[in-house]
Write a protein that holds these residues in place. Structure first.
Motif, PDB file in Angstrom:
ATOM      1  N   CYS A   1       0.838  -1.188   0.000  1.00 16.18           N
ATOM      2  CA  CYS A   1       0.000   0.000   0.000  1.00 16.18           C
ATOM      3  C   CYS A   1       0.881   1.249   0.000  1.00 16.18           C
ATOM      4  N   ALA A   2       0.674   2.111  -0.983  1.00 12.27           N
ATOM      5  CA  ALA A   2       1.371   3.399  -1.035  1.00 12.27           C
ATOM      6  C   ALA A   2       0.536   4.426  -0.284  1.00 12.27           C
ATOM      7  N   VAL A   3       1.144   5.039   0.739  1.00  7.37           N
ATOM      8  CA  VAL A   3       0.427   5.934   1.648  1.00  7.37           C
ATOM      9  C   VAL A   3       1.135   7.285   1.691  1.00  7.37           C
ATOM     10  N   PRO A   4       0.395   8.400   1.586  1.00  6.44           N
ATOM     11  CA  PRO A   4       1.044   9.708   1.782  1.00  6.44           C
ATOM     12  C   PRO A   4       1.578   9.833   3.207  1.00  6.44           C
ATOM     13  N   LEU A   5       2.675  10.529   3.371  1.00  7.16           N
ATOM     14  CA  LEU A   5       3.308  10.625   4.686  1.00  7.16           C
ATOM     15  C   LEU A   5       2.420  11.278   5.742  1.00  7.16           C
ATOM     16  N   ASP A   6       1.470  12.111   5.320  1.00  6.23           N
ATOM     17  CA  ASP A   6       0.613  12.756   6.309  1.00  6.23           C
ATOM     18  C   ASP A   6      -0.633  11.928   6.648  1.00  6.23           C
ATOM     19  N   HIS A   7      -0.749  10.742   6.071  1.00  8.03           N
ATOM     20  CA  HIS A   7      -1.866   9.853   6.411  1.00  8.03           C
ATOM     21  C   HIS A   7      -1.548   9.139   7.721  1.00  8.03           C
TER      22      HIS A   7
END
Length: 306
Positions: free
Chosen positions: A166-172
């Motif tokens: 899963c690719a997740v934005p760092l602010d998630h």
């Protein structure tokens, strides 16, 4: 069918000019005009209309050009093979792949193979699955890499399932975890491949089974496009093990962290060859190395820390 006429048709289609087509085909302009006129007379319809000094392809020309280009490409491959045999070289390796493996995995594998076999000539093409399957069946390509689909009477195939991360934005919030579950993702927006893609269907099914609303906001054609949106903070996406392998050194996405995803979702990959044209010794050698390398990736690939 006259090959010279096919070449003139292709060159006019590409350049929009009889003069340029003649120059690129090393014939005179009157000869090129005559060949095109004879070709149109032979098939019974117009291929180009003149507009503002340029020849524009008709709908019929667009329909015909893909077939003509495949014929010319196949003839070029044949000429290369004849020259290689005359010069006692190793021959030509012809591969076609969907985008993911063609981005970094196959170029690295091919480069390594050519260092060990300097006489080999290689063509690597990128296309959609139906074009690849047709090309392998017709002999245009020796090896194809496609999304896994139904079995075919025209192919031998080896199927592999690439685990997805899963690719997740760092602010998630999930970016701080060691792995992402469906509950962690919740109703976060998703960027996915098309609705009929196997990973998209599996992800949607997992959401349905969990009774959670599946919030897809963007549909894209490739995983790289999806990661671009994740990097902009637009949502989450699934990334297969091949793209994960090259994430750190191939993609400039500083706002992404890749994490294991649960439930486990797999990206299907099929390696196909013709079942009526045995692979040459050279192609078989490369094919065996390709399968071995994919086995290594499936045996222990981990998501890079981003």
């Amino acid at each position: 069918m006259n090959i010279k006429r096919l070449r003139i048709f292709h060159e006019v289609f590409v350049t929009g000019s009889i003069t340029r087509a003649a120059e690129r085909s090393f014939v005179s302009q009157p000869a090129a005009s005559k060949m095109l006129a004879n070709f149109e007379a032979e098939i019974g319809y117009k291929l180009f209309v003149r507009h503002n000094g340029k020849l524009l392809p008709t709908d019929e020309a667009h329909f015909l050009h893909d077939e003509v280009y495949s014929i010319l490409q196949g003839l070029s491959h044949l000429e290369d093979s004849l020259k290689a045999a005359r010069n006692n070289k190793g021959g030509r390796l012809r591969i076609c792949s969907i985008f993911g493996p063609a981005y970094r995995f196959l170029p690295e594998l091919i480069a390594d193979y050519m260092k060990r076999n300097p006489g080999v000539q290689v063509s690597l093409h990128h296309a959609g699955c139906s074009v690849i399957r047709q090309g392998v069946a017709s002999g245009q390509y020796q090896i194809g890499l496609v999304d896994k689909s139904e079995s075919s009477l025209s192919h031998e195939s080896v199927s592999m399932d690439l685990p997805c991360f899963c690719a997740v934005p760092l602010d998630h919030p999930a970016a701080q975890l060691d792995e992402v579950t469906l509950a962690d993702a919740g109703t976060s927006p998703w960027i996915t491949l098309d609705s009929e893609n196997a990973t998209t269907r599996e992800l949607r099914r997992a959401y349905d089974d969990a009774g959670i609303t599946f919030n897809r906001i963007i549909e894209v054609h490739t995983t790289v496009h999806a990661m671009s949106f994740v990097n902009l903070g637009m949502g989450l996406t699934l990334v297969d093990a091949l793209n994960c392998r090259y994430f750190s050194d191939a993609f400039n996405f500083p706002n992404i962290r890749l994490l294991p995803f649960r439930p486990r979702i797999m990206e299907p990959l099929e390696i196909i060859t013709s079942n009526v044209r045995p692979l040459s010794g050279m192609a078989r050698d490369f094919y065996d190395g390709l399968i071995l390398e994919l086995d290594k990736i499936l045996g222990g690939e981990q998501a890079p820390k981003a």
